[in-house]
Enzyme design. Structure first.
Site, short mmCIF file in Angstrom:
data_model
loop_
_atom_site.label_atom_id
_atom_site.label_comp_id
_atom_site.label_asym_id
_atom_site.label_seq_id
_atom_site.Cartn_x
_atom_site.Cartn_y
_atom_site.Cartn_z
N CYS A 2 -2.86 -5.46 -13.26
CA CYS A 2 -4.10 -5.47 -14.05
C CYS A 2 -4.08 -4.44 -15.18
O CYS A 2 -3.43 -3.40 -15.08
CB CYS A 2 -5.28 -5.17 -13.15
SG CYS A 2 -5.37 -6.24 -11.73
N ARG A 27 2.50 -6.24 -18.71
CA ARG A 27 2.39 -5.77 -17.33
C ARG A 27 2.23 -6.92 -16.34
O ARG A 27 2.35 -6.72 -15.13
CB ARG A 27 1.19 -4.82 -17.18
CG ARG A 27 1.34 -3.54 -17.97
CD ARG A 27 0.00 -2.87 -18.15
NE ARG A 27 -0.65 -2.64 -16.88
CZ ARG A 27 -0.52 -1.55 -16.16
NH1 ARG A 27 0.23 -0.56 -16.59
NH2 ARG A 27 -1.16 -1.40 -15.02
N TRP A 75 -4.34 -9.40 -12.35
CA TRP A 75 -3.22 -9.89 -11.56
C TRP A 75 -3.77 -10.03 -10.14
O TRP A 75 -4.10 -9.04 -9.51
CB TRP A 75 -2.08 -8.88 -11.62
CG TRP A 75 -0.79 -9.35 -11.01
CD1 TRP A 75 0.13 -10.18 -11.57
CD2 TRP A 75 -0.26 -8.98 -9.73
NE1 TRP A 75 1.19 -10.35 -10.72
CE2 TRP A 75 0.98 -9.63 -9.58
CE3 TRP A 75 -0.71 -8.17 -8.69
CZ2 TRP A 75 1.77 -9.49 -8.45
CZ3 TRP A 75 0.07 -8.03 -7.55
CH2 TRP A 75 1.31 -8.69 -7.45
N ASN A 99 -9.22 -1.81 -11.83
CA ASN A 99 -7.82 -1.93 -11.38
C ASN A 99 -7.72 -1.22 -10.03
O ASN A 99 -8.32 -0.16 -9.85
CB ASN A 99 -6.86 -1.21 -12.33
CG ASN A 99 -6.66 -1.98 -13.61
OD1 ASN A 99 -7.16 -3.07 -13.77
ND2 ASN A 99 -5.90 -1.38 -14.52
N GLY A 100 -6.91 -1.75 -9.14
CA GLY A 100 -6.72 -1.11 -7.84
C GLY A 100 -7.28 -1.98 -6.73
O GLY A 100 -7.46 -3.19 -6.90
N GLU A 480 21.24 -4.92 -8.02
CA GLU A 480 20.47 -5.00 -9.25
C GLU A 480 20.75 -6.31 -10.00
O GLU A 480 19.82 -6.94 -10.52
CB GLU A 480 20.80 -3.77 -10.12
CG GLU A 480 20.12 -3.72 -11.47
CD GLU A 480 18.60 -3.73 -11.43
OE1 GLU A 480 18.02 -3.62 -10.34
OE2 GLU A 480 18.00 -3.90 -12.50
N LYS A 484 17.90 -9.03 -10.86
CA LYS A 484 17.64 -9.51 -12.22
C LYS A 484 17.64 -11.04 -12.24
O LYS A 484 16.76 -11.66 -12.83
CB LYS A 484 18.72 -9.02 -13.21
CG LYS A 484 18.69 -7.60 -13.67
CD LYS A 484 17.50 -7.18 -14.48
CE LYS A 484 16.33 -6.87 -13.62
NZ LYS A 484 16.14 -5.57 -13.11
N GLU A 487 14.57 -12.53 -10.47
CA GLU A 487 13.30 -12.30 -11.17
C GLU A 487 13.06 -13.29 -12.30
O GLU A 487 11.94 -13.74 -12.48
CB GLU A 487 13.28 -10.88 -11.77
CG GLU A 487 13.09 -9.78 -10.77
CD GLU A 487 12.90 -8.44 -11.44
OE1 GLU A 487 13.85 -7.94 -12.07
OE2 GLU A 487 11.80 -7.89 -11.36
N HIS A 503 30.92 -10.34 7.80
CA HIS A 503 30.05 -10.08 8.95
C HIS A 503 28.87 -11.04 9.00
O HIS A 503 27.85 -10.75 9.62
CB HIS A 503 29.58 -8.63 8.92
CG HIS A 503 30.71 -7.66 8.99
ND1 HIS A 503 31.44 -7.46 10.14
CD2 HIS A 503 31.30 -6.90 8.03
CE1 HIS A 503 32.40 -6.59 9.90
NE2 HIS A 503 32.35 -6.24 8.62
N LYS A 599 4.62 -5.84 -14.43
CA LYS A 599 5.49 -4.76 -14.89
C LYS A 599 5.24 -3.48 -14.12
O LYS A 599 6.16 -2.78 -13.75
CB LYS A 599 5.26 -4.54 -16.39
CG LYS A 599 6.12 -3.45 -17.00
CD LYS A 599 7.59 -3.86 -17.02
CE LYS A 599 8.51 -2.74 -17.48
NZ LYS A 599 9.91 -3.02 -17.13
O1 M6R Z 1 7.97 1.49 -12.54
P1 M6R Z 1 8.90 1.53 -11.34
O2 M6R Z 1 10.29 1.85 -11.71
O3 M6R Z 1 8.37 2.42 -10.26
O4 M6R Z 1 8.86 0.05 -10.79
C1 M6R Z 1 9.52 -0.29 -9.60
C2 M6R Z 1 9.69 -1.79 -9.48
O5 M6R Z 1 8.44 -2.41 -9.43
C3 M6R Z 1 10.49 -2.36 -10.65
O6 M6R Z 1 11.73 -1.75 -10.77
C4 M6R Z 1 10.68 -3.88 -10.47
O7 M6R Z 1 11.52 -4.13 -9.38
C5 M6R Z 1 11.23 -4.51 -11.74
N1 M6R Z 1 10.56 -5.75 -11.99
C6 M6R Z 1 12.68 -4.74 -11.74
O8 M6R Z 1 13.14 -5.48 -12.80
#
Ligand code: M6R
Length: 604
Positions: A2, A27, A75, A99-100, A480, A484, A487, A503, A599
């Site tokens: 949000c 975000r 969100w 927000n929250g 990672e 990626k 996502e 394993h 984000k």
């Molecule tokens: O702002 P932060 O680095 O604390 O965020 C952590 C994760 O939410 C963030 O890395 C998320 O996994 C990304 N979408 C990765 O691309």
């Protein structure tokens, strides 16, 4: 996640709110809305989906005189992404954005319902405005009613509330979710949940602290702290640089951010290297005194960079290191001993779970350090010490340059500690520093590489899944790479240590199982190669990323020959980022704003 904006002034309130929300779009959100109080009347508009829908709905709405306004991108947490659930939420004559999460909303809602209040939404937020109006009937002033309401809420919040009973005022409260107020010479006041919407409008900003609440008119900011003591705002100059917020001719912010990594890392290194040592002027000399262990805690991509750090801290600095996922750590009653340096890593500095672990560590009396990209973020303000990664604004939801800058910081920090702990000799420290200076050139995207990956991507649009595999620091890179791809392509992908395949996971091997194999020349090459051969023998389709040609691979992406595995790491990072990007583009997905993702994850 949000986003909040607010405005008091005489300019075009609607445009200011909508353009502020636009700045927060990256975000992630699924609905949006605004409410404007002008000439004693409220106008409110809400729309599901992208902001363009809200713009369309408000196209005939004119705000050409003094007004107060609030806006929100939502969100969904409590209740589906519908117009009724979108903020701002209305009481009888007041609107609220939030927000929250209000943890005691169910009890409050029950009481209010018993008293005859009708709720229109399924959100936790709506209780705030009804509780406020209930209190308004019992108290003399809107501020007293607001204050009492805030004290009745449990949970995390950033709240803005406007009410007809105080037409020229915005009430605010902050606890756990970020919010700031900005001012300028024209007596306007701007609110937002991060500073980007304020750039270009405000000269100075005040970041609210947890427990702050109060109200703002066009000529005053009245503020109290969590102990109900009057408090003066503490203004800081706001940067005026919006350049980084544009795409600069790239198709997507993510693409621009991948290309930017070379200059970003040059910035990360700037002023922090001499030929003989790594210098972190920002670290207090006493930070590592009495420290025998490092605990790293983070989420998502930042967690992956933390895993890479654990290899470097133990290998180079000989410090015992462990890594934790923040959402697990906070509830598992961990043992925290005072000889442990607690390090949190976060691009945003606002991730709710990571922030909470930082608070836990502080409560337990541990020394704390944050590696963060956002100055003045909640984590930066809370930790004993911080190192800024200097990656600039990262707009793509899928993190790229933030990761690159975090790993760079960790490499530097491990060598900084190696010098301090005398665990590497001077020649090796100088060699490591010379290598670090080569990172910017190792992460330059060449046309050839990008073209090759673009062509190759067409072969990876189907199948029943991807294994990204690597050993040592290439294991977190495999994690990672898989994250990626997941996502932004919505394809199933997992990262594994190469040695783990036999394993269990190898049972999945067949031609429709794609293995993306990280095969650096300078780190366990033979071992990794054998693991890939095992997969190849079981007919998995192999895409090898390596400087050494590999005849068992179906596809091969050749990386440059580097002197050290860390430089190979950075180039391979580039390859997995570009591969995800190009697969996602071919699948027609929204690369910068993938479905279901936000984000900045400011709720747990
Ligand atoms: O702002 P932060 O680095 O604390 O965020 C952590 C994760 O939410 C963030 O890395 C998320 O996994 C990304 N979408 C990765 O691309």
């Amino acid at each position: 996640m949000c986003g909040i904006v607010g405005y008091i002034g005489e300019k075009n309130t609607k445009d200011i709110l909508l353009s502020g929300l636009k700045e927060l779009e990256y975000r992630g959100y699924d609905s949006a809305g605004i409410a404007v109080l002008q000439d004693g009347d409220f106008q409110s508009y809400k729309a599901v989906g992208k902001l363009v829908n809200l713009e369309e709905k408000t196209k005939d709405f004119i705000t050409d005189k003094f007004a107060v306004g609030i806006g929100h991108t939502r969100w969904a947490t409590h209740g589906k992404p519908t117009e009724l659930n979108a903020h701002p939420h209305l009481g009888e004559s007041s609107y609220v954005v939030h927000n929250g999460i209000i943890e005691n909303y169910a009890e409050l809602k029950q009481e209010l319902t018993n008293e005859g209040v009708t709720f229109l939404s399924q959100t936790d937020t709506e209780v705030i405005v009804h509780q406020f109006e209930k209190n308004l009937k019992l108290t003399n002033t809107a501020f007293e009613a607001f204050k009492q309401t805030i004290h009745e809420l449990h949970g995390a919040y950033a709240i803005l509330l406007v009410t007809k009973s105080e037409e020229k005022t915005i009430f605010f409260a902050k606890n756990g979710s970020p919010m700031l107020v900005g001012i300028n010479a024209e007596d306007e006041k701007y609110f937002a949940s991060s500073d980007t919407p304020l750039i270009g409008h405000c000269s100075d900003v005040n970041y609210f602290e947890d427990g702050d609440y109060g109200y703002v008119t066009n000529d005053a900011i009245i503020m109290y702290d969590k102990e109900n003591r009057a408090k003066e705002p503490s203004f800081k100059k706001l940067s005026t640089n919006k350049l980084s917020a544009q795409k600069d001719g790239y198709r997507f912010f993510m693409e621009k951010e991948i290309y930017e990594q070379s200059s970003v890392i040059a910035d990360t290194l700037l002023g922090r290297l001499t030929d003989k040592e790594v210098v972190f002027d920002e670290l207090p000399a006493s930070l590592f005194e009495g420290i025998n262990e490092i605990k790293l805690c983070a989420c998502g991509t930042s967690y992956h960079s933390a895993i890479s750090a654990s290899y470097m801290f133990e290998r180079y600095s000989k410090v015992k290191t462990s890594v934790e996922v923040a959402s697990e750590f906070r509830y598992r009653e961990p043992i925290m001993s005072k000889d442990t340096l607690f390090v949190v890593i976060s691009q945003s500095g606002e991730t709710a779970d990571t922030l909470e672990t930082l608070k836990m560590a502080k409560r337990a009396g541990l020394k704390t350090l944050v590696i963060c990209n956002v100055d003045n973020s909640s984590m930066v303000r809370l930790a004993d010490a911080f190192i800024l990664t200097r990656a600039g604004v990262e707009k793509g939801v899928a993190s790229t340059k933030a990761f690159a800058s975090q790993v760079t910081i960790f490499w530097m920090l491990s060598i900084y500690l190696a010098k301090r702990n005398d665990t590497l000799n001077q020649d090796e420290i100088s060699r490591q520093i010379r290598l670090m200076r080569e990172i910017p050139s190792s992460v330059k995207v060449s046309d050839d590489m990008h073209e090759k990956i673009k062509r190759l991507s067409k072969r990876y649009l189907h199948g029943h899944g991807f294994f990204f595999i690597g050993r040592d620091v290439f294991f977190p890179l495999a994690l990672e790479g898989a994250l990626k791809l997941k996502e932004i392509s919505y394809l199933h992908a997992e990262g594994y240590p190469s040695g783990e395949m036999k394993h269990g996971p190898i049972a999945l091997a067949d031609p429709e199982l794609f293995t993306i194999a990280l095969l650096p020349q300078h780190l366990l090459y033979e071992k990794s190669r054998s693991n890939v051969e095992e997969l190849s023998a079981r007919d998995s389709t192999i895409c090898a990323i390596s400087p050494i040609e590999f005849d068992k691979a179906d596809d091969y992406i050749k990386t440059k020959t580097h002197e050290d595995y860390m430089l190979e790491f950075f180039e391979m990072m580039l390859v997995v980022q570009l591969l995800s990007l190009e697969i996602s583009v071919r699948l027609g997905n929204d690369v910068d704003m993938p479905r279901n993702l936000a984000k900045s994850v400011t709720v747990e």
